[in-house]
Design a protein around this motif. Structure first.
Motif, short mmCIF file in Angstrom:
data_model
loop_
_atom_site.label_atom_id
_atom_site.label_comp_id
_atom_site.label_asym_id
_atom_site.label_seq_id
_atom_site.Cartn_x
_atom_site.Cartn_y
_atom_site.Cartn_z
N VAL A 1 0.84 -1.21 0.00
CA VAL A 1 0.00 0.00 0.00
C VAL A 1 0.87 1.26 0.00
O VAL A 1 0.62 2.20 -0.77
CB VAL A 1 -0.96 -0.01 1.21
CG1 VAL A 1 -1.62 1.35 1.41
CG2 VAL A 1 -2.01 -1.09 1.04
N LEU A 2 1.90 1.28 0.84
CA LEU A 2 2.79 2.45 0.86
C LEU A 2 3.53 2.61 -0.47
O LEU A 2 3.74 3.74 -0.93
CB LEU A 2 3.78 2.34 2.02
CG LEU A 2 3.19 2.56 3.41
CD1 LEU A 2 4.23 2.23 4.48
CD2 LEU A 2 2.68 3.97 3.57
N GLY A 3 3.90 1.50 -1.09
CA GLY A 3 4.53 1.58 -2.41
C GLY A 3 3.58 2.15 -3.45
O GLY A 3 3.98 2.97 -4.29
N CYS A 4 2.32 1.74 -3.41
CA CYS A 4 1.33 2.27 -4.36
C CYS A 4 1.07 3.75 -4.11
O CYS A 4 0.91 4.53 -5.06
CB CYS A 4 0.04 1.47 -4.28
SG CYS A 4 0.17 -0.20 -4.91
N VAL A 5 1.03 4.16 -2.84
CA VAL A 5 0.85 5.58 -2.52
C VAL A 5 2.04 6.39 -3.03
O VAL A 5 1.87 7.46 -3.62
CB VAL A 5 0.66 5.77 -0.99
CG1 VAL A 5 0.78 7.24 -0.60
CG2 VAL A 5 -0.68 5.20 -0.56
N ALA A 6 3.24 5.86 -2.84
CA ALA A 6 4.43 6.56 -3.33
C ALA A 6 4.40 6.69 -4.84
O ALA A 6 4.74 7.74 -5.39
CB ALA A 6 5.69 5.80 -2.89
N LEU A 7 3.96 5.65 -5.50
CA LEU A 7 3.89 5.67 -6.96
C LEU A 7 2.80 6.63 -7.44
O LEU A 7 2.99 7.35 -8.43
CB LEU A 7 3.62 4.26 -7.48
CG LEU A 7 3.86 3.99 -8.94
CD1 LEU A 7 5.30 4.31 -9.32
CD2 LEU A 7 3.57 2.53 -9.24
N ALA A 8 1.68 6.67 -6.73
CA ALA A 8 0.58 7.56 -7.13
C ALA A 8 0.91 9.03 -6.89
O ALA A 8 0.52 9.89 -7.68
CB ALA A 8 -0.69 7.17 -6.38
N PHE A 9 1.61 9.33 -5.80
CA PHE A 9 1.92 10.72 -5.46
C PHE A 9 3.16 11.25 -6.18
O PHE A 9 3.41 12.45 -6.16
CB PHE A 9 2.13 10.88 -3.96
CG PHE A 9 0.87 10.84 -3.15
CD1 PHE A 9 -0.37 10.80 -3.74
CD2 PHE A 9 0.92 10.85 -1.77
CE1 PHE A 9 -1.53 10.76 -2.99
CE2 PHE A 9 -0.23 10.81 -1.00
CZ PHE A 9 -1.46 10.77 -1.61
N SER A 10 3.94 10.40 -6.79
CA SER A 10 5.23 10.83 -7.35
C SER A 10 5.11 11.89 -8.45
O SER A 10 5.95 12.77 -8.52
CB SER A 10 6.04 9.63 -7.83
OG SER A 10 5.36 8.95 -8.85
N PRO A 11 4.10 11.87 -9.33
CA PRO A 11 4.07 12.92 -10.36
C PRO A 11 3.40 14.22 -9.92
O PRO A 11 3.31 15.16 -10.70
CB PRO A 11 3.29 12.27 -11.50
CG PRO A 11 2.42 11.27 -10.87
CD PRO A 11 3.15 10.81 -9.64
N VAL A 12 2.93 14.30 -8.68
CA VAL A 12 2.20 15.49 -8.22
C VAL A 12 3.16 16.40 -7.45
O VAL A 12 3.71 16.00 -6.43
CB VAL A 12 1.02 15.08 -7.30
CG1 VAL A 12 0.23 16.30 -6.88
CG2 VAL A 12 0.14 14.06 -7.99
N PRO A 13 3.38 17.62 -7.94
CA PRO A 13 4.29 18.53 -7.24
C PRO A 13 3.82 18.78 -5.79
O PRO A 13 2.64 18.74 -5.50
CB PRO A 13 4.23 19.82 -8.05
CG PRO A 13 3.70 19.42 -9.37
CD PRO A 13 2.84 18.23 -9.15
N ILE A 14 4.74 19.03 -4.92
CA ILE A 14 4.54 19.29 -3.49
C ILE A 14 4.10 18.01 -2.76
O ILE A 14 4.70 17.63 -1.78
CB ILE A 14 3.53 20.43 -3.21
CG1 ILE A 14 3.85 21.69 -4.01
CG2 ILE A 14 3.45 20.71 -1.73
CD1 ILE A 14 5.13 22.37 -3.66
#
Length: 118
Positions: free
Chosen positions: A31-44
């Motif tokens: 789950v944390l890996g998926c969150v990291a992957l989902a948030f990676s292209p969003v600035p800030i």
């Protein structure tokens, strides 16, 4: 009524408890890996994704060492990919912001020079 307990065969041995699957750590890593992957292209917000990726790698390593299953490996992979994408995009955005700042400084310098000549 005759209540005689059922007899077990002489060769019966109770089952050993299977090794724990560490599903809590495995699922947390994924789950944390998926969150990291989902948030990676969003600035800030990608800063939060970076820290989720680090935690995902830690939980994934713990689960992999203790349970030796595949789910934490996927968690480690997605967390690592999220961290890499975050770092690459932050470097790109930093270069672009430096270029914008340089252009603004140059524009301000030319404007001040033009104001002095008037």
């Amino acid at each position: 009524m005759n209540t005689v307990p059922a007899m077990r065969p002489a060769h019966y041995q109770p089952r050993r408890r299977p090794r724990p699957l560490m599903t809590g750590f495995s699922v947390t890593a994924l789950v944390l890996g998926c969150v990291a992957l989902a948030f990676s292209p969003v600035p800030i917000v990608n800063n939060l994704g970076f820290f989720c990726g680090v935690l995902g790698i830690i939980f994934g390593l713990i689960a992999t060492i203790r349970a030796r299953r595949w789910m934490p490996v996927f968690g480690i992979a997605t967390a690592t990919l999220g961290i890499v994408i975050t770092l690459v995009l932050q470097a790109k955005w930093a270069r672009e912001l430096d270029e914008i700042q340089r252009d603004l400084d140059q524009f301000q310098h030319h404007r001040l020079a033009a104001d002095r000549n008037i």
